[in-house]
Write a protein that holds these residues in place. Structure first.
Motif: not given
Length: 354
Positions: A6, A84, A88
Protein backbone atom coordinates in the motif's frame (compact mmCIF):
# COMPACT_ATOMS: atom_id res chain seq x y z
CA UNK A 1 -3.31 -5.46 0.40
CA UNK A 2 -0.42 -5.54 2.88
CA UNK A 3 0.85 -2.31 4.44
CA UNK A 4 4.19 -2.22 2.59
CA UNK A 5 2.56 -2.69 -0.83
CA UNK A 6 0.00 0.00 0.00
CA UNK A 7 2.67 2.51 0.98
CA UNK A 8 4.85 1.81 -2.05
CA UNK A 9 1.90 2.27 -4.43
CA UNK A 10 0.76 5.38 -2.58
CA UNK A 11 4.17 7.01 -3.08
CA UNK A 12 4.60 5.80 -6.68
CA UNK A 13 1.14 7.10 -7.63
CA UNK A 14 1.80 10.50 -6.04
CA UNK A 15 5.05 10.96 -8.00
CA UNK A 16 3.85 9.89 -11.42
CA UNK A 17 6.39 12.05 -13.24
CA UNK A 18 9.40 11.38 -11.00
CA UNK A 19 11.45 8.17 -11.18
CA UNK A 20 12.28 7.38 -7.53
CA UNK A 21 15.10 5.15 -6.36
CA UNK A 22 14.38 2.55 -3.69
CA UNK A 23 16.23 4.80 -1.22
CA UNK A 24 14.01 7.73 -2.19
CA UNK A 25 10.86 5.62 -1.89
CA UNK A 26 11.98 4.56 1.59
CA UNK A 27 12.58 8.21 2.53
CA UNK A 28 9.19 9.32 1.20
CA UNK A 29 7.42 6.51 3.08
CA UNK A 30 9.18 7.49 6.32
CA UNK A 31 8.30 11.15 5.75
CA UNK A 32 4.64 10.29 5.12
CA UNK A 33 4.02 7.45 7.56
CA UNK A 34 6.69 7.89 10.24
CA UNK A 35 8.44 4.54 9.77
CA UNK A 36 10.08 2.71 6.88
CA UNK A 37 12.34 -0.35 6.65
CA UNK A 38 14.57 -0.43 3.59
CA UNK A 39 14.93 -4.23 3.52
CA UNK A 40 11.16 -4.81 3.54
CA UNK A 41 10.59 -2.14 0.90
CA UNK A 42 13.40 -3.50 -1.30
CA UNK A 43 11.94 -7.02 -1.15
CA UNK A 44 8.38 -5.87 -1.81
CA UNK A 45 9.40 -3.69 -4.77
CA UNK A 46 11.10 -6.67 -6.40
CA UNK A 47 8.00 -8.72 -5.64
CA UNK A 48 5.82 -6.14 -7.41
CA UNK A 49 8.25 -6.11 -10.31
CA UNK A 50 7.82 -9.87 -10.71
CA UNK A 51 4.06 -9.33 -10.83
CA UNK A 52 4.63 -6.60 -13.48
CA UNK A 53 2.91 -4.01 -11.27
CA UNK A 54 6.10 -1.95 -11.13
CA UNK A 55 8.92 -1.42 -13.61
CA UNK A 56 12.47 -1.22 -12.28
CA UNK A 57 14.83 0.85 -14.42
CA UNK A 58 18.58 1.09 -13.98
CA UNK A 59 19.75 4.70 -13.52
CA UNK A 60 23.46 4.80 -12.84
CA UNK A 61 24.10 2.70 -9.75
CA UNK A 62 20.49 2.96 -8.60
CA UNK A 63 17.25 1.34 -9.68
CA UNK A 64 14.21 3.59 -10.08
CA UNK A 65 10.58 2.49 -9.97
CA UNK A 66 7.55 3.43 -12.04
CA UNK A 67 4.00 2.13 -12.30
CA UNK A 68 3.52 -0.31 -15.17
CA UNK A 69 0.29 0.85 -16.81
CA UNK A 70 0.63 -1.88 -19.45
CA UNK A 71 -0.41 -4.39 -16.82
CA UNK A 72 -4.18 -4.84 -16.89
CA UNK A 73 -4.25 -5.46 -13.12
CA UNK A 74 -2.48 -2.23 -12.13
CA UNK A 75 -5.68 -0.18 -12.03
CA UNK A 76 -7.20 -2.81 -9.70
CA UNK A 77 -4.20 -2.53 -7.38
CA UNK A 78 -4.47 1.28 -7.42
CA UNK A 79 -8.23 1.15 -6.81
CA UNK A 80 -7.61 -1.12 -3.81
CA UNK A 81 -5.02 1.38 -2.55
CA UNK A 82 -7.54 4.24 -2.86
CA UNK A 83 -10.23 2.25 -1.04
CA UNK A 84 -7.81 1.60 1.83
CA UNK A 85 -7.01 5.35 1.97
CA UNK A 86 -10.74 6.09 2.10
CA UNK A 87 -11.39 3.52 4.86
CA UNK A 88 -8.47 4.81 6.92
CA UNK A 89 -9.74 8.38 6.52
CA UNK A 90 -13.32 7.53 7.49
CA UNK A 91 -12.11 5.64 10.56
CA UNK A 92 -10.36 8.83 11.71
CA UNK A 93 -13.14 11.20 10.57
CA UNK A 94 -16.33 9.29 11.21
CA UNK A 95 -18.57 12.32 10.54
CA UNK A 96 -17.42 12.29 6.91
CA UNK A 97 -19.38 9.07 6.37
CA UNK A 98 -22.64 11.01 6.69
CA UNK A 99 -21.47 13.64 4.19
CA UNK A 100 -20.22 11.04 1.68
CA UNK A 101 -23.42 8.99 1.99
CA UNK A 102 -25.61 12.03 1.36
CA UNK A 103 -23.39 13.26 -1.46
CA UNK A 104 -23.49 9.96 -3.32
CA UNK A 105 -27.26 9.74 -2.79
CA UNK A 106 -27.90 13.27 -4.13
CA UNK A 107 -25.55 12.86 -7.10
CA UNK A 108 -26.58 9.34 -8.13
CA UNK A 109 -28.94 10.65 -10.83
CA UNK A 110 -26.07 12.43 -12.61
CA UNK A 111 -24.90 9.55 -14.78
CA UNK A 112 -22.00 11.44 -16.33
CA UNK A 113 -20.00 11.38 -13.08
CA UNK A 114 -17.09 9.04 -13.66
CA UNK A 115 -15.12 9.55 -10.46
CA UNK A 116 -14.83 11.90 -7.46
CA UNK A 117 -11.63 12.67 -5.55
CA UNK A 118 -11.04 14.39 -2.24
CA UNK A 119 -8.06 16.76 -2.44
CA UNK A 120 -5.58 17.58 0.34
CA UNK A 121 -8.10 16.75 3.04
CA UNK A 122 -5.97 17.25 6.15
CA UNK A 123 -4.99 20.82 5.23
CA UNK A 124 -8.43 21.85 4.03
CA UNK A 125 -10.50 20.46 6.90
CA UNK A 126 -8.55 22.68 9.33
CA UNK A 127 -10.15 25.60 7.46
CA UNK A 128 -13.60 23.96 7.66
CA UNK A 129 -13.64 23.26 3.94
CA UNK A 130 -13.13 20.40 1.52
CA UNK A 131 -11.98 20.34 -2.09
CA UNK A 132 -13.41 17.89 -4.59
CA UNK A 133 -12.27 16.89 -8.07
CA UNK A 134 -15.07 15.59 -10.31
CA UNK A 135 -14.26 13.69 -13.48
CA UNK A 136 -17.20 13.56 -15.90
CA UNK A 137 -17.65 11.23 -18.86
CA UNK A 138 -17.50 12.55 -22.39
CA UNK A 139 -15.79 15.52 -23.97
CA UNK A 140 -17.37 18.83 -24.95
CA UNK A 141 -21.00 17.94 -25.59
CA UNK A 142 -21.90 21.38 -24.36
CA UNK A 143 -25.53 21.06 -23.30
CA UNK A 144 -25.06 17.86 -21.31
CA UNK A 145 -21.82 19.06 -19.70
CA UNK A 146 -23.33 22.44 -18.76
CA UNK A 147 -26.49 20.84 -17.37
CA UNK A 148 -24.63 18.26 -15.28
CA UNK A 149 -22.13 20.83 -13.99
CA UNK A 150 -24.95 23.13 -12.92
CA UNK A 151 -26.74 20.23 -11.21
CA UNK A 152 -23.58 19.24 -9.31
CA UNK A 153 -23.07 22.82 -8.12
CA UNK A 154 -26.69 22.97 -6.97
CA UNK A 155 -26.45 19.74 -4.97
CA UNK A 156 -23.12 20.71 -3.41
CA UNK A 157 -24.54 24.05 -2.34
CA UNK A 158 -27.33 22.22 -0.47
CA UNK A 159 -24.79 19.95 1.26
CA UNK A 160 -22.61 22.93 2.11
CA UNK A 161 -25.50 24.74 3.80
CA UNK A 162 -26.69 21.64 5.65
CA UNK A 163 -23.28 20.66 7.05
CA UNK A 164 -21.94 24.17 7.58
CA UNK A 165 -18.89 23.13 5.58
CA UNK A 166 -17.48 24.96 2.59
CA UNK A 167 -17.20 22.76 -0.51
CA UNK A 168 -15.11 23.86 -3.48
CA UNK A 169 -15.33 21.67 -6.56
CA UNK A 170 -13.22 21.41 -9.71
CA UNK A 171 -15.48 19.75 -12.29
CA UNK A 172 -13.74 18.47 -15.42
CA UNK A 173 -14.84 16.33 -18.31
CA UNK A 174 -12.42 13.90 -19.95
CA UNK A 175 -11.37 16.47 -22.54
CA UNK A 176 -10.60 19.14 -19.91
CA UNK A 177 -8.75 16.57 -17.81
CA UNK A 178 -6.58 15.49 -20.73
CA UNK A 179 -5.79 19.09 -21.76
CA UNK A 180 -4.74 20.12 -18.25
CA UNK A 181 -2.59 17.01 -17.83
CA UNK A 182 -0.66 17.46 -21.08
CA UNK A 183 -0.06 21.23 -20.94
CA UNK A 184 3.30 22.55 -19.75
CA UNK A 185 1.50 25.25 -17.73
CA UNK A 186 1.21 25.11 -13.95
CA UNK A 187 -2.44 24.43 -13.11
CA UNK A 188 -4.57 23.20 -10.16
CA UNK A 189 -5.18 19.69 -11.55
CA UNK A 190 -1.45 18.92 -11.61
CA UNK A 191 -1.25 20.08 -7.99
CA UNK A 192 -4.27 18.05 -6.84
CA UNK A 193 -3.09 14.71 -8.29
CA UNK A 194 -0.26 14.03 -5.79
CA UNK A 195 -2.50 14.70 -2.76
CA UNK A 196 -5.88 13.23 -3.69
CA UNK A 197 -7.97 10.29 -2.52
CA UNK A 198 -10.30 8.85 -5.17
CA UNK A 199 -13.26 7.91 -2.95
CA UNK A 200 -15.93 7.36 -5.62
CA UNK A 201 -15.17 4.90 -8.46
CA UNK A 202 -11.37 4.94 -8.05
CA UNK A 203 -10.86 2.37 -10.78
CA UNK A 204 -12.49 4.72 -13.30
CA UNK A 205 -10.11 7.48 -12.22
CA UNK A 206 -7.02 5.32 -12.71
CA UNK A 207 -8.35 3.97 -16.01
CA UNK A 208 -8.46 7.58 -17.19
CA UNK A 209 -4.82 8.04 -16.18
CA UNK A 210 -3.96 4.77 -17.94
CA UNK A 211 -5.66 5.92 -21.16
CA UNK A 212 -3.61 9.12 -21.10
CA UNK A 213 -0.33 7.21 -20.68
CA UNK A 214 -1.30 5.02 -23.65
CA UNK A 215 -1.32 8.11 -25.90
CA UNK A 216 2.38 8.60 -25.12
CA UNK A 217 1.76 11.69 -22.97
CA UNK A 218 4.16 11.93 -20.05
CA UNK A 219 2.03 12.87 -17.06
CA UNK A 220 3.52 15.69 -15.03
CA UNK A 221 2.39 16.68 -11.54
CA UNK A 222 3.36 19.57 -9.30
CA UNK A 223 4.39 18.64 -5.77
CA UNK A 224 4.13 22.27 -4.61
CA UNK A 225 0.83 24.12 -4.50
CA UNK A 226 0.50 27.56 -6.05
CA UNK A 227 -0.80 30.45 -4.00
CA UNK A 228 -1.99 32.96 -6.61
CA UNK A 229 -1.36 35.81 -4.16
CA UNK A 230 2.34 34.92 -4.23
CA UNK A 231 2.93 34.68 -7.97
CA UNK A 232 5.85 37.04 -8.52
CA UNK A 233 5.42 40.30 -10.38
CA UNK A 234 7.90 39.19 -13.05
CA UNK A 235 5.99 35.93 -13.63
CA UNK A 236 2.72 37.86 -13.73
CA UNK A 237 4.10 40.31 -16.32
CA UNK A 238 5.51 37.45 -18.42
CA UNK A 239 2.23 35.52 -18.45
CA UNK A 240 0.11 38.59 -19.15
CA UNK A 241 2.30 39.20 -22.22
CA UNK A 242 1.83 35.55 -23.28
CA UNK A 243 -1.92 36.07 -23.16
CA UNK A 244 -1.86 39.30 -25.16
CA UNK A 245 -1.57 42.06 -22.54
CA UNK A 246 1.81 43.76 -22.58
CA UNK A 247 2.25 46.59 -20.11
CA UNK A 248 3.98 49.64 -21.54
CA UNK A 249 7.51 50.36 -20.38
CA UNK A 250 8.06 46.99 -18.66
CA UNK A 251 10.85 44.57 -19.58
CA UNK A 252 9.55 41.05 -20.02
CA UNK A 253 11.75 38.17 -18.91
CA UNK A 254 11.13 34.44 -19.32
CA UNK A 255 9.27 33.12 -16.28
CA UNK A 256 7.20 30.20 -15.09
CA UNK A 257 4.20 29.41 -17.29
CA UNK A 258 0.91 29.54 -15.37
CA UNK A 259 -2.53 28.75 -16.75
CA UNK A 260 -4.65 31.79 -17.59
CA UNK A 261 -7.05 30.97 -14.75
CA UNK A 262 -4.25 31.34 -12.16
CA UNK A 263 -3.24 34.69 -13.69
CA UNK A 264 -6.81 36.02 -13.61
CA UNK A 265 -7.18 34.90 -9.98
CA UNK A 266 -3.92 36.66 -9.05
CA UNK A 267 -5.15 39.93 -10.57
CA UNK A 268 -8.47 39.62 -8.74
CA UNK A 269 -6.72 39.01 -5.41
CA UNK A 270 -4.40 41.99 -5.91
CA UNK A 271 -7.45 44.17 -6.65
CA UNK A 272 -5.36 46.79 -8.45
CA UNK A 273 -7.86 48.83 -10.49
CA UNK A 274 -5.43 49.42 -13.38
CA UNK A 275 -4.23 45.83 -13.67
CA UNK A 276 -7.69 44.31 -13.29
CA UNK A 277 -8.55 45.89 -16.64
CA UNK A 278 -6.23 43.27 -18.16
CA UNK A 279 -8.77 40.55 -17.30
CA UNK A 280 -11.41 41.43 -19.94
CA UNK A 281 -8.62 41.73 -22.53
CA UNK A 282 -7.04 38.33 -21.93
CA UNK A 283 -10.48 36.72 -21.59
CA UNK A 284 -11.57 38.18 -24.93
CA UNK A 285 -8.33 37.08 -26.62
CA UNK A 286 -7.91 33.63 -25.08
CA UNK A 287 -11.03 32.53 -23.25
CA UNK A 288 -10.80 30.54 -20.02
CA UNK A 289 -12.05 27.17 -18.77
CA UNK A 290 -15.22 28.17 -16.93
CA UNK A 291 -15.10 25.42 -14.30
CA UNK A 292 -11.43 26.03 -13.53
CA UNK A 293 -11.79 29.81 -13.14
CA UNK A 294 -14.88 29.33 -10.97
CA UNK A 295 -13.07 26.79 -8.78
CA UNK A 296 -10.15 29.18 -8.20
CA UNK A 297 -12.15 32.35 -7.68
CA UNK A 298 -14.54 30.58 -5.28
CA UNK A 299 -11.60 29.13 -3.38
CA UNK A 300 -9.90 32.52 -3.00
CA UNK A 301 -13.18 34.41 -2.49
CA UNK A 302 -12.89 36.77 -5.45
CA UNK A 303 -15.72 35.42 -7.62
CA UNK A 304 -17.83 38.57 -7.08
CA UNK A 305 -15.20 40.69 -8.83
CA UNK A 306 -14.94 38.12 -11.62
CA UNK A 307 -18.70 38.16 -12.20
CA UNK A 308 -18.74 41.95 -12.52
CA UNK A 309 -15.91 41.94 -15.05
CA UNK A 310 -17.30 38.98 -17.00
CA UNK A 311 -20.75 40.50 -17.32
CA UNK A 312 -19.36 43.63 -19.00
CA UNK A 313 -16.86 41.66 -21.10
CA UNK A 314 -19.68 39.48 -22.37
CA UNK A 315 -21.72 42.58 -23.23
CA UNK A 316 -18.84 44.03 -25.27
CA UNK A 317 -17.61 40.78 -26.84
CA UNK A 318 -19.94 37.86 -26.03
CA UNK A 319 -18.58 34.30 -26.03
CA UNK A 320 -20.10 30.95 -25.05
CA UNK A 321 -17.36 30.35 -22.45
CA UNK A 322 -17.99 33.62 -20.61
CA UNK A 323 -21.76 33.15 -20.86
CA UNK A 324 -21.44 29.67 -19.29
CA UNK A 325 -19.24 31.00 -16.49
CA UNK A 326 -21.75 33.76 -15.69
CA UNK A 327 -24.60 31.23 -15.45
CA UNK A 328 -22.59 28.99 -13.11
CA UNK A 329 -21.58 31.92 -10.90
CA UNK A 330 -25.25 32.87 -10.65
CA UNK A 331 -26.15 29.29 -9.62
CA UNK A 332 -23.58 29.65 -6.83
CA UNK A 333 -25.38 32.82 -5.62
CA UNK A 334 -22.30 34.92 -6.27
CA UNK A 335 -22.67 38.51 -5.07
CA UNK A 336 -21.57 40.58 -8.04
CA UNK A 337 -19.17 43.48 -7.56
CA UNK A 338 -19.95 45.91 -10.42
CA UNK A 339 -17.14 46.97 -12.77
CA UNK A 340 -16.72 50.17 -14.80
CA UNK A 341 -18.00 49.53 -18.33
CA UNK A 342 -16.54 52.72 -19.80
CA UNK A 343 -12.99 51.96 -18.58
CA UNK A 344 -13.19 48.34 -19.76
CA UNK A 345 -14.43 49.27 -23.23
CA UNK A 346 -11.70 51.90 -23.63
CA UNK A 347 -8.97 49.44 -22.55
CA UNK A 348 -10.28 46.62 -24.75
CA UNK A 349 -10.29 48.93 -27.76
CA UNK A 350 -6.72 49.99 -27.01
CA UNK A 351 -5.62 46.32 -27.09
CA UNK A 352 -7.78 45.40 -30.12
CA UNK A 353 -9.87 43.07 -27.96
CA UNK A 354 -13.31 44.70 -28.43
Amino acid sequence: MDTTTFRILDIASAYLDTPLSINQVTGKIKETYGTAHYANIYTKIHDLQKQSILNLNQTGKSSTIELNFRNYLLTDFLAEMEIKKKIDLLKRKNDLQILFTEMEKQLEVIYSIKSICLADFESNIKLNRIELLFLLKGSDIKLSYQHDTAQIYNELRKLQDKHNLRIDALILNESNFFDLIKTDEINPLKEILPRKTAFFCPQAFWNQIKQITETGIKIKVNENQTNPARISDSDLTYNLARFGYKEFGLTIEQGQRFCIEYIITTLLIQNDARRMLAIPIILAKNGARSNLIIFLTQKYEVSGRLLGLMRITNKIKPTKEIGEAIKLLEILNTKEIPANEKDILQKMRLYNAA
